[in-house]
Design a protein around this motif. Sequence first.
Motif, PDB file in Angstrom:
ATOM      1  N   ILE A 236       0.827  -1.207   0.000  1.00  0.00           N
ATOM      2  CA  ILE A 236       0.000   0.000   0.000  1.00  0.00           C
ATOM      3  C   ILE A 236       0.860   1.255   0.000  1.00  0.00           C
ATOM      4  O   ILE A 236       0.543   2.252  -0.662  1.00  0.00           O
ATOM      5  CB  ILE A 236      -0.978  -0.010   1.201  1.00  0.00           C
ATOM      6  CG1 ILE A 236      -2.055   1.062   1.011  1.00  0.00           C
ATOM      7  CG2 ILE A 236      -0.240   0.176   2.511  1.00  0.00           C
ATOM      8  CD1 ILE A 236      -2.968   0.821  -0.154  1.00  0.00           C
ATOM      9  N   ASN A 237       1.981   1.234   0.711  1.00  0.00           N
ATOM     10  CA  ASN A 237       2.870   2.400   0.717  1.00  0.00           C
ATOM     11  C   ASN A 237       3.590   2.551  -0.617  1.00  0.00           C
ATOM     12  O   ASN A 237       3.849   3.677  -1.061  1.00  0.00           O
ATOM     13  CB  ASN A 237       3.884   2.288   1.859  1.00  0.00           C
ATOM     14  CG  ASN A 237       3.289   2.654   3.207  1.00  0.00           C
ATOM     15  OD1 ASN A 237       3.069   3.816   3.513  1.00  0.00           O
ATOM     16  ND2 ASN A 237       3.022   1.640   4.018  1.00  0.00           N
ATOM     17  N   SER A 238       3.916   1.437  -1.267  1.00  0.00           N
ATOM     18  CA  SER A 238       4.532   1.507  -2.595  1.00  0.00           C
ATOM     19  C   SER A 238       3.562   2.094  -3.606  1.00  0.00           C
ATOM     20  O   SER A 238       3.954   2.865  -4.489  1.00  0.00           O
ATOM     21  CB  SER A 238       4.974   0.115  -3.048  1.00  0.00           C
ATOM     22  OG  SER A 238       6.002  -0.383  -2.220  1.00  0.00           O
ATOM     23  N   MET A 239       2.285   1.754  -3.472  1.00  0.00           N
ATOM     24  CA  MET A 239       1.280   2.317  -4.369  1.00  0.00           C
ATOM     25  C   MET A 239       1.182   3.832  -4.198  1.00  0.00           C
ATOM     26  O   MET A 239       1.036   4.575  -5.174  1.00  0.00           O
ATOM     27  CB  MET A 239      -0.086   1.676  -4.114  1.00  0.00           C
ATOM     28  CG  MET A 239      -0.197   0.229  -4.571  1.00  0.00           C
ATOM     29  SD  MET A 239       0.085   0.032  -6.366  1.00  0.00           S
ATOM     30  CE  MET A 239       1.794  -0.540  -6.381  1.00  0.00           C
ATOM     31  N   CYS A 240       1.263   4.307  -2.951  1.00  0.00           N
ATOM     32  CA  CYS A 240       1.232   5.759  -2.716  1.00  0.00           C
ATOM     33  C   CYS A 240       2.422   6.435  -3.383  1.00  0.00           C
ATOM     34  O   CYS A 240       2.278   7.492  -4.023  1.00  0.00           O
ATOM     35  CB  CYS A 240       1.257   6.038  -1.212  1.00  0.00           C
ATOM     36  SG  CYS A 240      -0.263   5.599  -0.346  1.00  0.00           S
ATOM     37  N   VAL A 241       3.586   5.835  -3.250  1.00  0.00           N
ATOM     38  CA  VAL A 241       4.793   6.399  -3.845  1.00  0.00           C
ATOM     39  C   VAL A 241       4.687   6.411  -5.363  1.00  0.00           C
ATOM     40  O   VAL A 241       5.062   7.395  -6.026  1.00  0.00           O
ATOM     41  CB  VAL A 241       6.032   5.607  -3.384  1.00  0.00           C
ATOM     42  CG1 VAL A 241       7.255   6.001  -4.196  1.00  0.00           C
ATOM     43  CG2 VAL A 241       6.291   5.839  -1.899  1.00  0.00           C
ATOM     44  N   ILE A 242       4.181   5.331  -5.940  1.00  0.00           N
ATOM     45  CA  ILE A 242       4.056   5.251  -7.402  1.00  0.00           C
ATOM     46  C   ILE A 242       3.046   6.268  -7.914  1.00  0.00           C
ATOM     47  O   ILE A 242       3.242   6.870  -8.981  1.00  0.00           O
ATOM     48  CB  ILE A 242       3.673   3.820  -7.814  1.00  0.00           C
ATOM     49  CG1 ILE A 242       4.846   2.868  -7.532  1.00  0.00           C
ATOM     50  CG2 ILE A 242       3.293   3.762  -9.287  1.00  0.00           C
ATOM     51  CD1 ILE A 242       4.525   1.411  -7.769  1.00  0.00           C
ATOM     52  N   VAL A 243       1.959   6.495  -7.163  1.00  0.00           N
ATOM     53  CA  VAL A 243       0.972   7.505  -7.558  1.00  0.00           C
ATOM     54  C   VAL A 243       1.614   8.891  -7.576  1.00  0.00           C
ATOM     55  O   VAL A 243       1.408   9.677  -8.508  1.00  0.00           O
ATOM     56  CB  VAL A 243      -0.244   7.476  -6.618  1.00  0.00           C
ATOM     57  CG1 VAL A 243      -1.132   8.696  -6.840  1.00  0.00           C
ATOM     58  CG2 VAL A 243      -1.060   6.206  -6.838  1.00  0.00           C
ATOM     59  N   GLY A 261      12.458   1.434 -14.789  1.00  0.00           N
ATOM     60  CA  GLY A 261      12.548   0.194 -14.019  1.00  0.00           C
ATOM     61  C   GLY A 261      13.410   0.344 -12.784  1.00  0.00           C
ATOM     62  O   GLY A 261      12.985   0.015 -11.668  1.00  0.00           O
ATOM     63  N   ILE A 262      14.629   0.853 -12.951  1.00  0.00           N
ATOM     64  CA  ILE A 262      15.535   1.004 -11.812  1.00  0.00           C
ATOM     65  C   ILE A 262      15.046   2.102 -10.887  1.00  0.00           C
ATOM     66  O   ILE A 262      15.246   2.050  -9.665  1.00  0.00           O
ATOM     67  CB  ILE A 262      16.979   1.280 -12.298  1.00  0.00           C
ATOM     68  CG1 ILE A 262      17.962   1.218 -11.128  1.00  0.00           C
ATOM     69  CG2 ILE A 262      17.072   2.616 -13.015  1.00  0.00           C
ATOM     70  CD1 ILE A 262      18.125  -0.136 -10.530  1.00  0.00           C
ATOM     71  N   VAL A 263      14.379   3.132 -11.435  1.00  0.00           N
ATOM     72  CA  VAL A 263      13.817   4.206 -10.600  1.00  0.00           C
ATOM     73  C   VAL A 263      12.764   3.636  -9.657  1.00  0.00           C
ATOM     74  O   VAL A 263      12.775   3.899  -8.442  1.00  0.00           O
ATOM     75  CB  VAL A 263      13.215   5.320 -11.478  1.00  0.00           C
ATOM     76  CG1 VAL A 263      12.341   6.251 -10.648  1.00  0.00           C
ATOM     77  CG2 VAL A 263      14.323   6.117 -12.155  1.00  0.00           C
ATOM     78  N   LEU A 264      11.847   2.837 -10.202  1.00  0.00           N
ATOM     79  CA  LEU A 264      10.802   2.236  -9.366  1.00  0.00           C
ATOM     80  C   LEU A 264      11.391   1.230  -8.388  1.00  0.00           C
ATOM     81  O   LEU A 264      10.894   1.093  -7.254  1.00  0.00           O
ATOM     82  CB  LEU A 264       9.755   1.565 -10.259  1.00  0.00           C
ATOM     83  CG  LEU A 264       8.896   2.513 -11.092  1.00  0.00           C
ATOM     84  CD1 LEU A 264       7.953   1.722 -12.002  1.00  0.00           C
ATOM     85  CD2 LEU A 264       8.088   3.447 -10.199  1.00  0.00           C
ATOM     86  N   LEU A 265      12.444   0.532  -8.790  1.00  0.00           N
ATOM     87  CA  LEU A 265      13.079  -0.432  -7.888  1.00  0.00           C
ATOM     88  C   LEU A 265      13.683   0.279  -6.683  1.00  0.00           C
ATOM     89  O   LEU A 265      13.575  -0.203  -5.543  1.00  0.00           O
ATOM     90  CB  LEU A 265      14.149  -1.217  -8.642  1.00  0.00           C
ATOM     91  CG  LEU A 265      14.845  -2.336  -7.852  1.00  0.00           C
ATOM     92  CD1 LEU A 265      13.827  -3.373  -7.381  1.00  0.00           C
ATOM     93  CD2 LEU A 265      15.935  -2.998  -8.692  1.00  0.00           C
ATOM     94  N   ILE A 266      14.315   1.413  -6.902  1.00  0.00           N
ATOM     95  CA  ILE A 266      14.870   2.190  -5.782  1.00  0.00           C
ATOM     96  C   ILE A 266      13.755   2.636  -4.850  1.00  0.00           C
ATOM     97  O   ILE A 266      13.873   2.541  -3.617  1.00  0.00           O
ATOM     98  CB  ILE A 266      15.657   3.407  -6.311  1.00  0.00           C
ATOM     99  CG1 ILE A 266      16.909   2.955  -7.065  1.00  0.00           C
ATOM    100  CG2 ILE A 266      16.054   4.332  -5.158  1.00  0.00           C
ATOM    101  CD1 ILE A 266      17.659   4.096  -7.729  1.00  0.00           C
ATOM    102  N   LEU A 267      12.648   3.122  -5.421  1.00  0.00           N
ATOM    103  CA  LEU A 267      11.543   3.612  -4.596  1.00  0.00           C
ATOM    104  C   LEU A 267      10.891   2.484  -3.801  1.00  0.00           C
ATOM    105  O   LEU A 267      10.596   2.642  -2.610  1.00  0.00           O
ATOM    106  CB  LEU A 267      10.508   4.299  -5.485  1.00  0.00           C
ATOM    107  CG  LEU A 267      10.962   5.589  -6.187  1.00  0.00           C
ATOM    108  CD1 LEU A 267       9.873   6.090  -7.129  1.00  0.00           C
ATOM    109  CD2 LEU A 267      11.319   6.664  -5.176  1.00  0.00           C
ATOM    110  N   VAL A 268      10.679   1.336  -4.422  1.00  0.00           N
ATOM    111  CA  VAL A 268      10.024   0.218  -3.740  1.00  0.00           C
ATOM    112  C   VAL A 268      10.923  -0.349  -2.641  1.00  0.00           C
ATOM    113  O   VAL A 268      10.453  -0.664  -1.540  1.00  0.00           O
ATOM    114  CB  VAL A 268       9.633  -0.877  -4.758  1.00  0.00           C
ATOM    115  CG1 VAL A 268       9.173  -2.143  -4.039  1.00  0.00           C
ATOM    116  CG2 VAL A 268       8.533  -0.366  -5.684  1.00  0.00           C
TER     117      VAL A 268
END
Length: 374
Positions: A236-243, A261-268
């Motif tokens: 749920i927190n990853s979804m907030c970050v992706i939004v 891809g690598i940007v989202l991997l760092i964030l997740v």
Amino acid sequence: MNVLHIALHEIKLSLRDKRTFIFMMAFPVVLMLILGTALTNAFTSGATVEGLNLLVRNTASDARLTAAWSGFEQAIAKEGVVAKPIEEGMDGREAVQEDLYTAYAEIGDDGIRFYGSSKHTIESNILQGMLTTFADRYNLAAAAIKAAPSDAEAILGSAGAAGGIVRETTLDPDRKPNSVDYYAVVMTTMIGLYACMSASYLIRGERKRNTMTRLSASPVSKGEIFMGKVIGSSFINSMCVIVVFLFSKLAFQADWGDHYGIVLLILVTEVLLAVSLGLGVSYLFKENSAGAVMNVFVQIASFIGGAYFPLEVMGTSMRVVSELSPLRWANRGLMNVIYFDDWGAAWGAVGLNLAFAAAFLAVSVISMRRREAL
């Protein structure tokens, strides 16, 4: 299956708290807009200089010098510099003193004499730099005439070419973030770190709601409950970050590079680190102090991690301290992969996130096993 059911339950429980969910998405967007707009000048490295008027007295009789100077005048005209021939009986130095022109130049067979204005130092220095470059190029051509006349012609031609007046070489790349780009990145990573605050309540919440006894009596192991909560909170927190990431990209046109891809991997992985940190702290501190510790930690980590202002404005000692902030690792990895295509820094951020997440999860598991309940 039990782990999946618990994870889904945790996601539904988080979605019920609409105020917190909306805050997690609106807070970074508002800060992104305010700071990105208010601090635009702090991210601008250049300035526009207008009104460059050069008064010229050309007494040269050398045909090559006259031709080169004519080409030079055409080139600087494209850059916004107006070169005006001096009128008969006019004193060029007095015209500059009276602030009628930015500078005055006398062109002759023996060289160039330049007179700049003390009232417009920056503009005068720019014109002086252009004339110095032209003089150096012409002197080089004059020296080359004796050995290779064809090379001299090429040098003289480039001396008057547009864009060849001044050539600048810098170690810093031209591509760098503006204010909106910078705060899009740091606000997104900051809201990812906020996951540690809700994660510190994952187990404490069961105790406060008096549901711990029912969970312990259910045919579900402590490990399944623990993993389900970690997965649900991380999702749920990853979804907030992706939004927030998508909103900044689509609404603010923030530059996130091409390596999504690598940007989202760092964030997740940063979210996973935050969730693990929150769980670990909830086991290490007493019930009422874990939330306060996380609140203070997030604010300090955000401050020294570059969430509110660029780290470049910090002193050396503050830059060393900033290495203790998880935001520093994530922001550095993101900036490097977005603007420099530096995959090493990006994978370094992912590695640090996973390593510390594993360490805090281990602390949580060890502490949980020592207790009868969760």
